[in-house]
Design a protein around this motif. Structure first.
Motif, PDB file in Angstrom:
ATOM      1  N   THR A  29      89.180  12.464  71.621  1.00 37.96           N
ATOM      2  CA  THR A  29      89.725  13.675  72.236  1.00 37.96           C
ATOM      3  C   THR A  29      88.722  14.791  72.035  1.00 37.96           C
ATOM      4  N   GLU A  30      88.236  15.331  73.136  1.00 41.55           N
ATOM      5  CA  GLU A  30      87.250  16.404  73.023  1.00 41.55           C
ATOM      6  C   GLU A  30      87.955  17.705  72.642  1.00 41.55           C
ATOM      7  N   GLU A  31      87.162  18.703  72.287  1.00 44.08           N
ATOM      8  CA  GLU A  31      87.704  19.925  71.693  1.00 44.08           C
ATOM      9  C   GLU A  31      88.677  20.700  72.576  1.00 44.08           C
ATOM     10  N   ARG A  32      88.651  20.499  73.858  1.00 44.91           N
ATOM     11  CA  ARG A  32      89.591  21.182  74.756  1.00 44.91           C
ATOM     12  C   ARG A  32      90.800  20.320  75.080  1.00 44.91           C
ATOM     13  N   GLY A  33      90.887  19.122  74.464  1.00 37.70           N
ATOM     14  CA  GLY A  33      92.063  18.282  74.611  1.00 37.70           C
ATOM     15  C   GLY A  33      91.949  17.118  75.570  1.00 37.70           C
ATOM     16  N   LYS A  34      90.846  17.007  76.278  1.00 38.47           N
ATOM     17  CA  LYS A  34      90.676  15.902  77.224  1.00 38.47           C
ATOM     18  C   LYS A  34      90.306  14.627  76.467  1.00 38.47           C
ATOM     19  N   ARG A  35      90.921  13.524  76.881  1.00 37.02           N
ATOM     20  CA  ARG A  35      90.625  12.234  76.268  1.00 37.02           C
ATOM     21  C   ARG A  35      89.488  11.565  77.030  1.00 37.02           C
ATOM     22  N   ILE A  36      88.510  11.048  76.276  1.00 37.41           N
ATOM     23  CA  ILE A  36      87.314  10.467  76.875  1.00 37.41           C
ATOM     24  C   ILE A  36      87.075   9.096  76.268  1.00 37.41           C
ATOM     25  N   GLN A  37      86.794   8.123  77.115  1.00 36.62           N
ATOM     26  CA  GLN A  37      86.489   6.769  76.667  1.00 36.62           C
ATOM     27  C   GLN A  37      84.974   6.623  76.540  1.00 36.62           C
ATOM     28  N   ILE A  38      84.531   6.119  75.373  1.00 39.81           N
ATOM     29  CA  ILE A  38      83.108   5.954  75.086  1.00 39.81           C
ATOM     30  C   ILE A  38      82.861   4.516  74.664  1.00 39.81           C
ATOM     31  N   TYR A  39      81.801   3.914  75.169  1.00 40.83           N
ATOM     32  CA  TYR A  39      81.438   2.565  74.732  1.00 40.83           C
ATOM     33  C   TYR A  39      80.999   2.600  73.276  1.00 40.83           C
ATOM     34  N   THR A  40      81.466   1.630  72.503  1.00 41.13           N
ATOM     35  CA  THR A  40      81.136   1.582  71.077  1.00 41.13           C
ATOM     36  C   THR A  40      79.638   1.446  70.843  1.00 41.13           C
ATOM     37  N   LYS A  41      78.924   0.792  71.740  1.00 40.28           N
ATOM     38  CA  LYS A  41      77.476   0.632  71.574  1.00 40.28           C
ATOM     39  C   LYS A  41      76.764   1.983  71.534  1.00 40.28           C
ATOM     40  N   ASN A  42      77.354   3.009  72.139  1.00 33.06           N
ATOM     41  CA  ASN A  42      76.747   4.341  72.122  1.00 33.06           C
ATOM     42  C   ASN A  42      76.996   5.074  70.806  1.00 33.06           C
ATOM     43  N   LEU A  43      78.006   4.671  70.060  1.00 28.94           N
ATOM     44  CA  LEU A  43      78.300   5.306  68.771  1.00 28.94           C
ATOM     45  C   LEU A  43      77.595   4.628  67.608  1.00 28.94           C
ATOM     46  N   ARG A  44      77.250   3.365  67.751  1.00 28.62           N
ATOM     47  CA  ARG A  44      76.653   2.592  66.648  1.00 28.62           C
ATOM     48  C   ARG A  44      75.410   3.226  66.039  1.00 28.62           C
ATOM     49  N   PRO A  45      74.518   3.840  66.803  1.00 31.35           N
ATOM     50  CA  PRO A  45      73.325   4.435  66.176  1.00 31.35           C
ATOM     51  C   PRO A  45      73.630   5.550  65.176  1.00 31.35           C
ATOM     52  N   PHE A  46      74.829   6.094  65.217  1.00 31.20           N
ATOM     53  CA  PHE A  46      75.189   7.203  64.347  1.00 31.20           C
ATOM     54  C   PHE A  46      75.899   6.765  63.068  1.00 31.20           C
TER      55      PHE A  46
END
Length: 73
Positions: A29-46
């Motif tokens: 959920t982004e800071e203005r309340g919108k829900r966003i779907q993100i591929y897990t492969k994009n989060l893994r580097p972090f």
């Protein structure tokens, strides 16, 4: 182009779900309340030994394709 900001706080054990084959995306959920779907492969580097923590900036184009994802704090 659309820019979204969101924060994540997951400990290292909770990050394991990012690597399971059946979990290829997560919803944030982004800071203005919108829900966003993100591929897990994009989060893994972090992911670090302490987990996944921080504030992120997501930029997508008009076709809803990822342009950039960066940790900003």
């Amino acid at each position: 182009m659309h820019t979204y900001y969101f924060s994540l706080t997951l400990n290292y054990d909770e990050c394991r779900v990012l690597y399971l084959p059946e979990n290829n995306s997560v919803v944030v959920t982004e800071e203005r309340g919108k829900r966003i779907q993100i591929y897990t492969k994009n989060l893994r580097p972090f992911v670090s030994l302490t987990g996944l923590r921080g504030r992120f900036r997501l930029i997508i184009n008009d076709e809803k394709k990822l342009v950039s994802l960066e940790k900003i704090s």
